[in-house]
Design a protein around this motif. Sequence first.
Motif, PDB file in Angstrom:
ATOM      1  N   ARG A 132      23.753 -20.488  16.091  1.00 32.08           N
ATOM      2  CA  ARG A 132      24.210 -19.525  15.084  1.00 32.08           C
ATOM      3  C   ARG A 132      23.741 -18.118  15.459  1.00 32.08           C
ATOM      4  N   GLY A 133      24.128 -17.148  14.642  1.00 35.84           N
ATOM      5  CA  GLY A 133      23.637 -15.793  14.821  1.00 35.84           C
ATOM      6  C   GLY A 133      24.706 -14.750  15.049  1.00 35.84           C
ATOM      7  N   GLY A 145      28.174 -12.887  13.321  1.00 36.05           N
ATOM      8  CA  GLY A 145      29.001 -12.735  12.127  1.00 36.05           C
ATOM      9  C   GLY A 145      28.798 -11.380  11.488  1.00 36.05           C
ATOM     10  N   GLN A 178      30.551 -16.015   9.241  1.00 35.73           N
ATOM     11  CA  GLN A 178      29.480 -16.465  10.128  1.00 35.73           C
ATOM     12  C   GLN A 178      30.068 -17.508  11.068  1.00 35.73           C
ATOM     13  N   PHE A 179      29.809 -17.345  12.355  1.00 36.13           N
ATOM     14  CA  PHE A 179      30.294 -18.296  13.348  1.00 36.13           C
ATOM     15  C   PHE A 179      29.147 -19.180  13.803  1.00 36.13           C
ATOM     16  N   TYR A 180      29.488 -20.404  14.207  1.00 33.97           N
ATOM     17  CA  TYR A 180      28.497 -21.251  14.858  1.00 33.97           C
ATOM     18  C   TYR A 180      29.175 -22.163  15.865  1.00 33.97           C
ATOM     19  N   GLN A 182      28.775 -25.797  17.962  1.00 39.59           N
ATOM     20  CA  GLN A 182      28.150 -27.093  17.713  1.00 39.59           C
ATOM     21  C   GLN A 182      28.236 -27.966  18.957  1.00 39.59           C
ATOM     22  N   GLN A 211      23.370 -26.912  16.358  1.00 43.64           N
ATOM     23  CA  GLN A 211      24.218 -25.748  16.108  1.00 43.64           C
ATOM     24  C   GLN A 211      23.570 -24.501  16.674  1.00 43.64           C
ATOM     25  N   GLU A 218      32.518 -19.925   9.164  1.00 43.70           N
ATOM     26  CA  GLU A 218      32.222 -20.087   7.735  1.00 43.70           C
ATOM     27  C   GLU A 218      32.584 -18.766   7.059  1.00 43.70           C
ATOM     28  N   CYS A 275      37.204 -24.983  11.889  1.00 47.66           N
ATOM     29  CA  CYS A 275      36.731 -25.233  13.249  1.00 47.66           C
ATOM     30  C   CYS A 275      37.913 -25.304  14.208  1.00 47.66           C
TER      31      CYS A 275
END
Length: 148
Positions: A112-113, A115, A58-60, A62, A110, A51, A35
């Motif tokens: 997400r979506g 990556g 994969q990005f997120y 927060q 979070q 991640e 992070c």
Amino acid sequence: MNRIALLAAGVAGAATLLAAPQAGAATTTATTVTCGSSGLQAGLSTKVCAEITGDQVQFYGQISLAGPPSPGSPAPQPQELITGLSGQVVGGASLGSVNGYTQFTASTVQVRGVGGTVPCGSTVHASFSVAKFPWNPAPVSVDVVVPC
């Protein structure tokens, strides 16, 4: 052979089969999460994370409260926030972006979506922003090298 000897041989054979690696069985790859630094946006604490599992990234983003509510203050009210998450391979392809509205009350949320598959050794970059009138977005970011 008597029944006890047959039973013992069967149990030993089953234990051997269960202990042996299965042909074609998938190997597990550890997931690492990195992070970026937290930021304050729209009165909230935000951060963006990557991640990485093998060559999958994969990005997120927060969103959480910046701190505990003051004693005696009213319960936090739901807020509709404008969020934006984007990712890319540095010097290369985009890994996508998502922009929209996110409901936030008091629990961590979070977004997400973003990556995809990235060659090992590549550096990836993600950015996450939150805005709510009258606050402008102040993006947070993370840069990570995908290990080989």
